[in-house]
Design a protein around this motif. Structure first.
Motif, short mmCIF file in Angstrom:
data_model
loop_
_atom_site.label_atom_id
_atom_site.label_comp_id
_atom_site.label_asym_id
_atom_site.label_seq_id
_atom_site.Cartn_x
_atom_site.Cartn_y
_atom_site.Cartn_z
N UNK A 71 7.00 -16.49 -1.41
CA UNK A 71 7.86 -15.38 -1.81
C UNK A 71 9.30 -15.56 -1.33
N UNK A 72 9.46 -16.28 -0.21
CA UNK A 72 10.79 -16.45 0.39
C UNK A 72 11.48 -17.73 -0.03
N UNK A 73 10.82 -18.57 -0.84
CA UNK A 73 11.30 -19.92 -1.10
C UNK A 73 12.12 -20.01 -2.36
N UNK A 74 13.02 -20.99 -2.38
CA UNK A 74 13.77 -21.36 -3.58
C UNK A 74 13.12 -22.53 -4.30
N UNK A 75 12.55 -23.44 -3.53
CA UNK A 75 12.01 -24.70 -4.08
C UNK A 75 10.70 -25.01 -3.40
N UNK A 76 9.76 -25.57 -4.15
CA UNK A 76 8.54 -26.13 -3.57
C UNK A 76 8.40 -27.56 -4.08
N UNK A 77 8.02 -28.45 -3.18
CA UNK A 77 7.82 -29.85 -3.51
C UNK A 77 6.37 -30.23 -3.20
N UNK A 128 11.13 -19.48 -8.38
CA UNK A 128 10.74 -20.70 -7.69
C UNK A 128 10.96 -21.93 -8.56
N UNK A 129 11.57 -22.95 -7.97
CA UNK A 129 11.69 -24.26 -8.61
C UNK A 129 10.57 -25.13 -8.05
N UNK A 130 9.60 -25.40 -8.88
CA UNK A 130 8.38 -26.09 -8.47
C UNK A 130 8.50 -27.55 -8.88
N UNK A 131 8.49 -28.45 -7.89
CA UNK A 131 8.78 -29.86 -8.14
C UNK A 131 7.57 -30.73 -7.81
N UNK A 132 7.11 -31.49 -8.77
CA UNK A 132 6.01 -32.43 -8.56
C UNK A 132 6.56 -33.85 -8.60
N UNK A 133 6.27 -34.61 -7.56
CA UNK A 133 6.64 -36.02 -7.52
C UNK A 133 5.37 -36.86 -7.54
N UNK A 134 5.27 -37.73 -8.52
CA UNK A 134 4.07 -38.57 -8.64
C UNK A 134 4.47 -39.93 -9.18
N UNK A 135 3.49 -40.83 -9.25
CA UNK A 135 3.78 -42.18 -9.71
C UNK A 135 4.10 -42.26 -11.19
N UNK A 136 3.31 -41.55 -12.01
CA UNK A 136 3.44 -41.69 -13.46
C UNK A 136 3.73 -40.39 -14.18
N UNK A 137 3.88 -39.29 -13.44
CA UNK A 137 4.13 -38.01 -14.09
C UNK A 137 2.85 -37.23 -14.31
N UNK A 138 3.02 -36.04 -14.84
CA UNK A 138 1.89 -35.10 -14.98
C UNK A 138 1.16 -35.23 -16.30
N UNK A 197 15.95 -22.43 0.72
CA UNK A 197 14.70 -22.72 1.43
C UNK A 197 13.78 -23.57 0.55
N UNK A 198 13.30 -24.65 1.12
CA UNK A 198 12.46 -25.61 0.40
C UNK A 198 11.14 -25.75 1.15
N UNK A 199 10.04 -25.56 0.45
CA UNK A 199 8.71 -25.80 1.00
C UNK A 199 8.27 -27.20 0.60
N UNK A 200 7.99 -28.04 1.57
CA UNK A 200 7.62 -29.43 1.32
C UNK A 200 6.14 -29.61 1.62
N UNK A 201 5.34 -29.69 0.56
CA UNK A 201 3.90 -29.90 0.71
C UNK A 201 3.52 -31.36 0.59
N UNK A 202 4.49 -32.21 0.32
CA UNK A 202 4.20 -33.64 0.16
C UNK A 202 4.10 -34.29 1.53
N UNK A 224 -5.09 -23.53 -5.26
CA UNK A 224 -4.43 -22.27 -5.58
C UNK A 224 -2.93 -22.34 -5.36
N UNK A 225 -2.38 -23.55 -5.47
CA UNK A 225 -0.95 -23.75 -5.22
C UNK A 225 -0.27 -24.40 -6.41
N UNK A 226 -0.78 -24.18 -7.60
CA UNK A 226 -0.20 -24.76 -8.80
C UNK A 226 0.97 -23.91 -9.30
N UNK A 227 1.72 -24.45 -10.23
CA UNK A 227 2.93 -23.78 -10.71
C UNK A 227 2.62 -22.44 -11.35
N UNK A 228 1.61 -22.38 -12.20
CA UNK A 228 1.31 -21.14 -12.91
C UNK A 228 0.95 -20.03 -11.92
#
Length: 389
Positions: A84-90, A115-125, A8-13, A102-106
């Motif tokens: 709680x039910x997810x494997x991945x968040x994007x 949870x595998x928390x994935x951030x996609x951005x132009x230049x990184x974090x 299960x993947x949650x896509x917030x992008x 209130x949706x940050x990795x920590x």
């Protein structure tokens, strides 16, 4: 069984690069849930536009859609129950936005350590450009790709947003998620995945960059053997005003081309730069003697690396494209025939498939909240306060 069934993947992008990455995973069975803001809650608005645009947009297929207002406390609590039910968040926000929501990795790793928390951005974090805004054209500029494309003495040729957004971004993101899932099988723990589109561009040009890093050779636009500087790897206009591409890098293919064109005298001079002006002139004159289709049929029979340069309206009628099912025709109850680009990888035992294309904003909100244990009355109340839609 599908390859990613049960993931299960949650896509917030909300923008295409990440949505493309999750489409790749959804095509192979991942349960991708797109978290959208209720109408009016986001300055982005509806990036898909009309219902028809949403149905024809392949980045939406095989996904479920829920509207959650993360600025509302009860909407955020529903989000946490989903986490709680997810494997991945994007997520694809600018650095710092998810913390305010209130949706940050920590925060989320405390709720779900796997949870595998994935951030996609132009230049990184991190780094001096972490907060810099940008788009594909900027990422391929800094990543070095744009400076290699075009012709001498001309501005760089701007490609459509394939390189950074979709290859360096979405594709690298999907690859990174699969790596993290594999690692979790061994460690039992999730992790943070930081994907930068500029990093992805540099990764894509790693082989080309080796010519500079190892030998100091800078690839200039239109001057190298793979970007237009040679007659054996180029495009030529044909009699009907269309274009044909030639890619005869290997010596035996070059020989075949020269013989097919009637220029056997050029066979020994594939790498003779001093002869290129003459070869170009004669090749360009010769290619204008037949149509694009005539040249394609003729050269295909002579072991020449050749391809017709299609416009997009021609691509999906090509017999190879159709044979490989790279254009899918699906029936939709309201829209009728819907055509999507097909699925690239062909897996023999666990192939991908397009299982759904009908998507409306918040189409699966009630279904997903019910799966989380909300009663119909609780869902109604959440809707009334604007926590969900």
């Amino acid at each position: 069984m599908m390859a990613l069934e049960g993931i299960r993947i949650l896509d917030m992008a909300h923008l295409p690069p990440a949505r493309y990455g999750t489409m790749l995973l959804a095509d192979f069975g991942a349960d991708v849930i797109c978290i959208e803001q209720p109408p009016g809650a986001s300055r982005l608005g509806d990036v898909d536009g009309s219902d028809r645009a949403r149905v024809f947009n392949p980045l939406n297929r095989n996904k479920r859609f829920i509207c959650l207002n993360l600025k509302d406390e009860e909407g955020r609590q529903a989000f946490y129950r989903l986490v709680e039910t997810a494997d991945v968040l994007v997520e694809g926000f600018r650095p710092g936005v998810t913390k305010r929501l209130g949706a940050d990795y920590e925060t989320l790793r405390q709720i779900n350590p796997r949870l595998i928390y994935t951030s996609l951005s132009g230049y990184g974090q991190d780094g001096p450009y972490a907060s810099l805004v940008g788009h594909d054209i900027n990422y391929i500029s800094i990543g070095g790709a744009l400076g290699m494309i075009g012709w001498p003495g001309q501005p760089p040729a701007i490609p459509v947003n394939i390189i950074a957004d979709f290859a360096g971004g979405g594709l690298h993101m999907a690859f990174s998620i699969l790596l993290a899932l594999q690692a979790r099988q061994r460690t039992g723990r999730g992790q943070y995945v930081d994907v930068a589109m500029t990093d992805g561009v540099l990764s894509l040009i790693s082989w080309l960059a080796s010519f500079y890093l190892g030998e100091g050779n800078v690839i200039r636009p239109g001057q190298e053997f793979l970007n237009g500087g040679t007659p054996f790897y180029n495009v030529y206009e044909t009699a009907d005003g269309r274009w044909i591409s030639i890619g005869c890098v290997e010596g035996w293919f070059w020989e075949n081309l020269c013989r097919a064109l009637g220029f056997e005298e050029y066979i020994p001079h594939q790498w003779s730069k001093e002869r290129y002006p003459e070869i170009f002139e004669n090749f360009r004159r010769r290619f204008k003697e037949r149509t694009r289709e005539e040249w394609f049929q003729y050269l295909s029979q002579h072991e020449v690396c050749v391809g017709p340069v299609y416009s997009l309206d021609e691509v999906f009628e090509d017999p190879q494209v159709r044979h490989r099912r790279m254009v899918l025709e699906l029936e939709h109850p309201q829209m009728g025939r819907v055509r999507h680009v097909g699925i690239g990888p062909k897996l023999s035992e666990t192939p991908g498939s397009v299982r759904s294309v009908e998507v409306q904003r918040g189409q699966h909100t009630d279904q997903l909240l019910s799966e989380l244990g909300y009663s119909a009355e609780e869902v109604r109340r959440l809707r009334e306060r604007g926590a969900v839609a």
